[in-house]
Design an enzyme around this catalytic site. Structure first.
Site, PDB file in Angstrom:
ATOM      1  N   HIS A 178      75.494  39.926  61.742  1.00 11.68           N
ATOM      2  CA  HIS A 178      74.356  39.591  60.885  1.00 11.68           C
ATOM      3  C   HIS A 178      73.089  39.517  61.720  1.00 11.68           C
ATOM      4  O   HIS A 178      73.025  38.777  62.702  1.00 11.68           O
ATOM      5  CB  HIS A 178      74.582  38.251  60.190  1.00 11.68           C
ATOM      6  CG  HIS A 178      75.631  38.296  59.127  1.00 11.68           C
ATOM      7  ND1 HIS A 178      75.807  37.284  58.215  1.00 11.68           N
ATOM      8  CD2 HIS A 178      76.559  39.236  58.827  1.00 11.68           C
ATOM      9  CE1 HIS A 178      76.801  37.595  57.396  1.00 11.68           C
ATOM     10  NE2 HIS A 178      77.274  38.780  57.758  1.00 11.68           N
ATOM     11  N   TYR A 230      70.833  30.596  52.278  1.00 12.72           N
ATOM     12  CA  TYR A 230      70.741  29.143  52.131  1.00 12.72           C
ATOM     13  C   TYR A 230      69.755  28.852  51.007  1.00 12.72           C
ATOM     14  O   TYR A 230      68.586  29.234  51.077  1.00 12.72           O
ATOM     15  CB  TYR A 230      70.240  28.507  53.420  1.00 12.72           C
ATOM     16  CG  TYR A 230      71.193  28.590  54.588  1.00 12.72           C
ATOM     17  CD1 TYR A 230      71.901  27.460  55.008  1.00 12.72           C
ATOM     18  CD2 TYR A 230      71.376  29.772  55.292  1.00 12.72           C
ATOM     19  CE1 TYR A 230      72.766  27.513  56.082  1.00 12.72           C
ATOM     20  CE2 TYR A 230      72.243  29.839  56.379  1.00 12.72           C
ATOM     21  CZ  TYR A 230      72.937  28.702  56.770  1.00 12.72           C
ATOM     22  OH  TYR A 230      73.792  28.767  57.839  1.00 12.72           O
ATOM     23  N   PRO A 266      77.567  21.182  58.852  1.00 10.84           N
ATOM     24  CA  PRO A 266      77.781  22.625  58.995  1.00 10.84           C
ATOM     25  C   PRO A 266      76.560  23.483  58.676  1.00 10.84           C
ATOM     26  O   PRO A 266      76.603  24.699  58.877  1.00 10.84           O
ATOM     27  CB  PRO A 266      78.916  22.903  58.003  1.00 10.84           C
ATOM     28  CG  PRO A 266      78.829  21.803  57.001  1.00 10.84           C
ATOM     29  CD  PRO A 266      78.354  20.607  57.750  1.00 10.84           C
ATOM     30  N   LYS A 307      76.940  25.159  63.950  1.00 10.99           N
ATOM     31  CA  LYS A 307      76.998  24.831  65.371  1.00 10.99           C
ATOM     32  C   LYS A 307      78.334  24.257  65.839  1.00 10.99           C
ATOM     33  O   LYS A 307      78.584  24.185  67.036  1.00 10.99           O
ATOM     34  CB  LYS A 307      75.887  23.816  65.722  1.00 10.99           C
ATOM     35  CG  LYS A 307      74.505  24.424  65.680  1.00 10.99           C
ATOM     36  CD  LYS A 307      74.251  25.279  66.894  1.00 10.99           C
ATOM     37  CE  LYS A 307      73.107  26.233  66.710  1.00 10.99           C
ATOM     38  NZ  LYS A 307      73.453  27.508  66.138  1.00 10.99           N
ATOM     39  N   TYR A 328      69.538  29.310  65.913  1.00 12.69           N
ATOM     40  CA  TYR A 328      70.680  29.778  65.136  1.00 12.69           C
ATOM     41  C   TYR A 328      71.548  30.737  65.943  1.00 12.69           C
ATOM     42  O   TYR A 328      72.793  30.647  65.902  1.00 12.69           O
ATOM     43  CB  TYR A 328      70.194  30.452  63.854  1.00 12.69           C
ATOM     44  CG  TYR A 328      71.219  30.484  62.745  1.00 12.69           C
ATOM     45  CD1 TYR A 328      71.175  29.567  61.706  1.00 12.69           C
ATOM     46  CD2 TYR A 328      72.226  31.448  62.725  1.00 12.69           C
ATOM     47  CE1 TYR A 328      72.114  29.593  60.684  1.00 12.69           C
ATOM     48  CE2 TYR A 328      73.155  31.484  61.697  1.00 12.69           C
ATOM     49  CZ  TYR A 328      73.101  30.558  60.685  1.00 12.69           C
ATOM     50  OH  TYR A 328      74.038  30.580  59.675  1.00 12.69           O
TER      51      TYR A 328
END
Length: 387
Positions: free
Chosen positions: A72, A198, A290, A294, A382
């Site tokens: 991704h 998200y 979550p 991580k 990220y």
């Protein structure tokens, strides 16, 4: 029984530590209270940082990941009825890979078995002793119920929050419980998009993710005391469609549910991560919500550091890295905790938030989506901070 490193827990942390030590010529035995079939199948996180994938390739564990993992180049934040992409590759030149934790575990078990590693499943009554000496011990009952003792030079506690290792380390606990939980499903339905999304919605957070070209992983924000029985499949799908729709269209493709459960949200750090010859790694030392993806990546960072420290101690009688292990690991842990807290706070609807606080959240999201600097900060965290 005798070994150099006794490892409690056959999750990603314990198994990867055993593999890394093997590559350095250090012997270990891994002890696990669950059965092998359960360990291979338990569904957990699935986003691997760029630093994690680089390490797995470096130590010979990347072949299946590279073949089956989903790379991704970014994520989306969905709010105000629109999709706002954060392009990792454009912003920081790196990416992440979606490859389920259970798949990493399978690869590790297979590698340790192939290399003659010892993994003892189905044990019970695990306890640690003499951790202040240079011959710490682990006592347990084996799969046949027989009492056993494993004498070690070092013990690695990779046995999660509820295992015996953390309780044996005098520590200060930093704990934060969030006023919401995640209802997660694993569905046999092909993903309809290529990256995670998200969503901030007035009814609560939602996350669209995937595990393979045939399997999607979806989450809904719910109350921490929610009863899973109150969420039949039809209700879950309807809520996902409502929260994730943009311009009236939902990205969610329905299918049979393979797994369903509710997970509490918390942040936790135990400091220090070491006492004597007992060292903590992974969830035994820290837990992150979550939202920031991580958890497993922090465990990988811990054992990468710990394997080097233990090798220096046992092969060169050099204790400098073990002495600094806790401080060095916690430096990264707290950065991950901060990022995970920020993502969680920005995207979830607090049941105690008033109208002012909701508008502040939206203002933060709008700023993030419109600022290259803000998007770069998210992308950098990220994909994984440098070792």
């Amino acid at each position: 029984m005798r070994t150099q490193v006794g490892i409690i827990g056959a999750g990603p942390a314990g198994l990867l530590l055993s593999h890394l030590l093997h590559l350095e010529g250090v012997e270990s035995v891994v002890l696990e209270e669950r059965g092998e079939d359960y360990v291979r199948q338990r569904v957990r996180a699935g986003v691997l940082e760029n630093t994690t994938t680089d390490l797995l390739r470096e130590v010979g564990l990347g072949e299946r990941m590279d073949r089956e993992g989903l790379v991704h180049g970014g994520i989306s934040l969905r709010f105000d009825g629109a999709d706002h992409r954060i392009a990792f590759e454009e912003l920081v030149g790196r990416n992440v890979t979606v490859y389920g934790q259970q798949e990493v575990v399978k690869d590790l078990i297979d590698a340790r078995t192939r290399d003659g590693g010892q993994i003892l499943f189905d044990i019970s009554e695990t306890a640690v002793h003499d951790i202040d000496t240079d011959r710490p011990r682990i006592t347990f009952r084996d799969a046949d119920g027989q009492p056993q003792e494993l004498v070690c030079d070092v013990i690695a506690g990779c046995d999660g929050f509820h295992g015996p290792s953390r309780k044996a380390v005098p520590h200060e606990a930093y704990d934060h419980t969030y006023p919401f939980a995640w209802l997660g499903i694993l569905a046999k339905a092909a993903p309809t998009r290529e990256e995670l999304a998200y969503t901030f919605h007035e009814r609560g957070f939602a996350l669209y993710s995937m595990r393979s070209p045939e399997i999607t992983r979806l989450y809904l924000q719910v109350a921490p005391d929610e009863d899973i029985k109150e969420w039949p499949d039809d209700r879950i799908w309807a809520e996902l469609h409502t929260r994730m729709a943009v311009d009236g269209e939902s990205p969610v493709l329905e299918g049979p549910l393979l797994d369903k459960g509710i997970t509490a949200m918390r942040s936790f750090v135990a400091t220090p991560m070491r006492h004597g010859r007992l060292f903590l790694a992974g969830d035994a030392a820290h837990i992150v919500p979550p939202t920031g993806a991580k958890g497993m990546n922090l465990a990988v960072a811990d054992v990468r550091l710990l394997s080097r420290a233990v090798t220096q101690l046992l092969q060169h009688n050099d204790s400098r890295l073990v002495e600094s292990y806790s401080d060095t690991a916690l430096h990264r842990v707290w950065k991950a905790e901060a990022f995970s807290w920020k993502m969680t706070s920005m995207l979830h609807v607090s049941p105690t938030a008033d109208a002012f606080q909701r508008q502040v959240q939206l203002a933060e999201l709008r700023y993030t989506a419109g600022s290259r600097a803000a998007m770069t900060a998210i992308a950098e965290n990220y994909v994984g901070l440098p070792w």
